[in-house]
Enzyme design. Structure first.
Site, PDB file in Angstrom:
ATOM      1  N   GLY A 105     -11.557  60.770   7.485  1.00 31.15           N
ATOM      2  CA  GLY A 105     -12.468  60.235   8.613  1.00 31.15           C
ATOM      3  C   GLY A 105     -13.415  61.214   9.496  1.00 31.15           C
ATOM      4  N   ILE A 135     -13.396  49.793  41.592  1.00 37.63           N
ATOM      5  CA  ILE A 135     -14.552  48.483  42.915  1.00 37.63           C
ATOM      6  C   ILE A 135     -14.137  47.327  43.088  1.00 37.63           C
ATOM      7  CG2 ILE A 135     -16.411  49.181  43.745  1.00 37.63           C
ATOM      8  CD1 ILE A 135     -17.051  51.395  42.496  1.00 37.63           C
ATOM      9  N   GLU A 191     -19.101  58.238  15.011  1.00 39.52           N
ATOM     10  CA  GLU A 191     -20.021  59.258  14.591  1.00 39.52           C
ATOM     11  C   GLU A 191     -19.840  60.448  15.523  1.00 39.52           C
ATOM     12  OE1 GLU A 191     -24.264  58.195  15.321  1.00 39.52           O
ATOM     13  OE2 GLU A 191     -23.844  55.957  14.890  1.00 39.52           O
TER      14      GLU A 191
END
Length: 415
Positions: free
Chosen positions: A167, A373, A399
């Site tokens: 990974g 909120i 990425e």
């Protein structure tokens, strides 16, 4: 007197040449500062922004909740993106692209990501990782055969680097490509591949010579339908659920030698150079997710009333909005700077890492605040912010994780 007559012309010559030097220096640097610190978007960039915003609002928004719930790939929407020229934005028109700059690309990515990050990641992979890499490093034959249909949107591409055991450590490639003379024999597994089942062209990193380590890795162009190429099950994800993420398996896939990008052993360098630009795209995606959540929270705060007035008039909410506006704007400047450096053909490795690290953290932080909120409504799919919160998390992971970005940044700082 003779000495005075000789001194005067020399003094005047020195004075005028010095003044002339300072005059040109002043106006040169004033022009340089004007070019590098002019924050107003050009009319071309504004047109791109408007086109992307209208597409996102009119085409993507109506079905985005359903696509998220059903994990439905936005096939028709991607076709329309291609018609706008957004699937090969930075590719030269010679190869079917739009010939735009990186700044245009991140502006479009931000607007698309405000509404639908699943669509924007498909757009990002095709632009940042696949078409850019092919144009920058592919042979003329590869560009004509593979780049053109990818840039004009006829086909979609995928970038295949991650594996079950590789990974963040991309050097540990277990997928192998045995050199058989006129072709490679490809075997292995790739994980977490965006556009996994919708792509037609796959850029696959594979180890050819394990003794050489990362210098023995090659990048091979694999076409969908090649015997032995298997697309695995679709991943059931937390966020960006509309994008199709799959495991890919290669069992004795014969890949022609002419499908190798660059010289033998260039694959790892290709992946790193491509990912450096890809981080700008994901930073723009994170920026868009954060900005989209902020816009929704701001609008809601002006409509919702509590204790006799709009909640935006309460300092607790107003200060949240102030923090959101400040940090999102800071992220935008970092993303734009990285894009500008890339367009100027300057080194953007550290700038792209900084932009992705900061923008992704801002996205995660302020999508959570947007839900807060909205109160109870923020927990409901109809109001969109819960989806943006789920979508935000992946920007800190793919990425290059935030931890990897810090490695890149610290190396730059300490070099």
């Amino acid at each position: 007197m003779t000495g005075s007559k000789q001194f005067a012309p020399a003094f005047l010559l020195h004075y005028f040449t010095t003044s002339l030097f300072h005059y040109f220096t002043y106006y040169y640097f004033r022009g340089l500062i004007h070019r590098t610190m002019h924050f107003e978007l050009s009319e071309e960039h504004k047109s791109v922004q408007q086109a992307a915003r209208e597409f996102a609002q009119n085409v993507l928004k109506p079905g985005v909740i359903e696509r998220d719930e059903l994990q439905k790939f936005p096939a028709e929407e991607v076709k329309q993106l291609a018609e706008l020229g957004f699937m090969g934005m930075m590719v030269s028109p010679e190869y079917g692209g739009s010939g735009m700059d990186t700044l245009s690309y991140v502006i479009a990515m931000e607007e698309i990501s405000k509404i639908d990050a699943s669509t924007s990641v498909c757009m990002s992979v095709n632009n940042s990782l696949v078409t850019w890499g092919l144009e920058a490093f592919g042979s003329e034959e590869q560009k004509r055969k593979f780049l053109v249909p990818l840039a004009n949107g006829e086909k979609i591409g995928a970038f295949c680097l991650s594996e079950p055991e590789a990974g963040s450590d991309a050097t540990s490639q277990r997928t192998t490509a045995i050199d058989m003379g006129d072709h490679y024999l490809l075997n292995g597994t790739k994980n977490w591949i965006t556009n996994g089942s919708s792509a037609s062209t796959y850029l696959v990193m594979a180890q050819t010579d394990a003794a050489k380590g990362h210098k023995g890795i090659n990048c091979l162009i694999v076409e969908r339908g090649m015997p032995g190429f298997i697309v695995g099950a679709k991943e059931n994800k937390l966020g960006i659920r509309g994008s199709d993420t799959h495991t890919l398996m290669f069992q004795d896939v014969k890949v022609p030698k002419e499908n190798r990008i660059g010289e033998d052993g260039f694959g790892f360098k290709f992946a790193m150079k491509t990912l450096s630009g890809g981080r700008i795209g994901i930073a723009a995606q994170a920026l868009g997710i954060a900005a989209g959540a902020y816009e929704l929270a701001l609008a809601y705060s002006k409509e919702r009333k509590a204790f006799g007035k709009e909640i935006s008039q309460h300092q607790a909410i107003a200060f949240k909005l102030a923090d959101m506006a400040t940090e999102i704007e800071a992220a935008r400047l970092l993303v734009y700077k990285a894009a500008w450096l890339k367009d100027q053909h300057m080194n953007y490795d550290q700038a792209s890492a900084i932009a992705k690290l900061y923008a992704s953290e801002v996205a995660m932080k302020h999508t959570v605040e947007a839900v807060q909120i909205h109160g109870g409504y923020g927990f409901v799919k109809e109001y969109h912010v819960e989806r943006l919160m789920r979508d935000a998390k992946i920007t800190q992971i793919y990425e290059g994780t935030s931890e990897v970005q810090k490695i890149v940044i610290s190396r730059g700082v300490l070099s």
